[in-house]
Design a protein around this motif. Structure first.
Motif, PDB file in Angstrom:
ATOM      1  N   ALA A   1      -0.562  -2.650  -1.790  1.00 30.87           N
ATOM      2  CA  ALA A   1      -1.774  -3.054  -1.058  1.00 30.87           C
ATOM      3  C   ALA A   1      -1.732  -4.552  -0.813  1.00 30.87           C
ATOM      4  O   ALA A   1      -1.598  -5.352  -1.753  1.00 30.87           O
ATOM      5  CB  ALA A   1      -3.019  -2.684  -1.853  1.00 30.87           C
ATOM      6  N   VAL A   2      -1.853  -4.952   0.451  1.00 33.23           N
ATOM      7  CA  VAL A   2      -1.818  -6.369   0.822  1.00 33.23           C
ATOM      8  C   VAL A   2      -3.224  -6.880   1.103  1.00 33.23           C
ATOM      9  O   VAL A   2      -3.607  -7.957   0.640  1.00 33.23           O
ATOM     10  CB  VAL A   2      -0.914  -6.587   2.051  1.00 33.23           C
ATOM     11  N   LEU A   3      -3.988  -6.122   1.855  1.00 36.41           N
ATOM     12  CA  LEU A   3      -5.374  -6.468   2.145  1.00 36.41           C
ATOM     13  C   LEU A   3      -6.272  -5.416   1.515  1.00 36.41           C
ATOM     14  O   LEU A   3      -6.053  -4.220   1.699  1.00 36.41           O
ATOM     15  CB  LEU A   3      -5.606  -6.546   3.656  1.00 36.41           C
TER      16      LEU A   3
ATOM     17  N   THR B   1     -14.406  -5.777   9.636  1.00 36.55           N
ATOM     18  CA  THR B   1     -15.170  -4.946   8.714  1.00 36.55           C
ATOM     19  C   THR B   1     -14.255  -4.114   7.833  1.00 36.55           C
ATOM     20  O   THR B   1     -13.501  -3.268   8.323  1.00 36.55           O
ATOM     21  CB  THR B   1     -16.121  -4.007   9.487  1.00 36.55           C
ATOM     22  N   ASP B   2     -14.281  -4.389   6.529  1.00 36.66           N
ATOM     23  CA  ASP B   2     -13.618  -3.589   5.502  1.00 36.66           C
ATOM     24  C   ASP B   2     -12.168  -3.272   5.854  1.00 36.66           C
ATOM     25  O   ASP B   2     -11.726  -2.129   5.783  1.00 36.66           O
ATOM     26  CB  ASP B   2     -14.403  -2.293   5.276  1.00 36.66           C
ATOM     27  N   VAL B   3     -11.410  -4.298   6.227  1.00 33.74           N
ATOM     28  CA  VAL B   3     -10.018  -4.101   6.635  1.00 33.74           C
ATOM     29  C   VAL B   3      -9.114  -4.025   5.406  1.00 33.74           C
ATOM     30  O   VAL B   3      -9.107  -4.920   4.555  1.00 33.74           O
ATOM     31  CB  VAL B   3      -9.552  -5.232   7.572  1.00 33.74           C
ATOM     32  N   HIS B   4      -8.376  -2.930   5.333  1.00 32.52           N
ATOM     33  CA  HIS B   4      -7.371  -2.725   4.293  1.00 32.52           C
ATOM     34  C   HIS B   4      -6.016  -2.548   4.968  1.00 32.52           C
ATOM     35  O   HIS B   4      -5.921  -2.040   6.083  1.00 32.52           O
ATOM     36  CB  HIS B   4      -7.662  -1.454   3.479  1.00 32.52           C
ATOM     37  N   HIS B   5      -4.977  -2.940   4.250  1.00 33.79           N
ATOM     38  CA  HIS B   5      -3.632  -2.622   4.734  1.00 33.79           C
ATOM     39  C   HIS B   5      -2.674  -2.598   3.553  1.00 33.79           C
ATOM     40  O   HIS B   5      -2.776  -3.410   2.628  1.00 33.79           O
ATOM     41  CB  HIS B   5      -3.141  -3.620   5.770  1.00 33.79           C
ATOM     42  N   ALA B   6      -1.757  -1.635   3.623  1.00 33.57           N
ATOM     43  CA  ALA B   6      -0.758  -1.483   2.564  1.00 33.57           C
ATOM     44  C   ALA B   6       0.586  -1.155   3.187  1.00 33.57           C
ATOM     45  O   ALA B   6       0.659  -0.509   4.243  1.00 33.57           O
ATOM     46  CB  ALA B   6      -1.167  -0.381   1.592  1.00 33.57           C
ATOM     47  N   TYR B   7       1.642  -1.642   2.556  1.00 32.39           N
ATOM     48  CA  TYR B   7       3.008  -1.267   2.922  1.00 32.39           C
ATOM     49  C   TYR B   7       3.499  -0.308   1.849  1.00 32.39           C
ATOM     50  O   TYR B   7       3.764  -0.716   0.715  1.00 32.39           O
ATOM     51  CB  TYR B   7       3.888  -2.507   3.010  1.00 32.39           C
TER      52      TYR B   7
END
Length: 209
Positions: A14-16, A4-10
């Protein structure tokens, strides 16, 4: 498994950018994406290796993960690996593991050290270790890497059997090989999952031969 609404950033990259995925029981699904699309990051999050910057991943029941890079000890035999994982999983016996070895046709290597196995046989062991505790949710990262054509077909037969037994199976790959075997197919692009064309109607290009 529900994502559910997965975000990820380094840092600021922002990657996801909002991954949503529902993988109910009895579904064989696939995710494809080019190099750099964020597959590795998504896999780490789905497997619990990495926490997302935002969002959640939930699954019920036993979880199995077959990584692309095999996690084997070259000094141990195939059977010693199975015994080690039997203890880790709290299993009473190796019946399921032996069934998988027979299905993938590498029973004769039970007493062979992992370090001298071919790449394809190492991958068979890798897959067996992920499946031997009969997981209800299964995440497979390029699971057929190194397989010959016969084993490749056997893998898809096994995946279909798991789906038909009510398991939730997700195959992550660089290319959409044999997409017609999948119930759901998604492409990871620009940090989001996009439903691909109907898996049942798709004719894969450049399928393995």
């Amino acid at each position: 498994m529900q994502v559910t609404d997965v975000h990820h950033a380094y840092r600021r990259h922002a990657v996801l950018r909002g991954i949503d995925l529902d993988l109910p029981p009895g579904v064989l699904a696939g995710i494809v994406g080019e190099n750099g699309a964020g597959k590795s990051t998504l896999l780490k999050i789905l497997s619990g290796e990495l926490r997302p910057s935002r969002g959640a991943v939930t699954h019920r029941g036993r979880f199995g993960y077959c990584p692309q890079d095999v996690v084997l000890n070259d000094a141990l035999t195939v059977r010693q690996h199975l015994e080690f994982f039997k203890t880790a999983y709290g299993l009473a016996d190796l019946r399921r593991a032996e069934e998988l070895m027979a299905a993938l046709r590498f029973t004769e290597y039970a007493n062979t050290r992992a370090g001298v196995l071919s790449g394809g046989t190492r991958q068979k062991l890798n897959l067996t270790l992920a499946l031997m505790h009969d997981p209800q949710v299964l995440l497979l990262d390029e699971p057929y890497q190194g397989f010959d054509w016969d084993t490749y077909q056997r893998f898809w037969d096994l995946a279909a059997q798991l789906r038909d037994a009510g398991r939730s199976v997700l195959v992550v790959s660089h290319l959409a090989y044999d997409a017609e075997r999948l119930d759901q197919l998604y492409r990871l692009n620009d940090g989001r999952l996009h439903p691909h064309m109907s898996a049942a109607a798709h004719t894969p290009e450049g399928a393995a031969a």
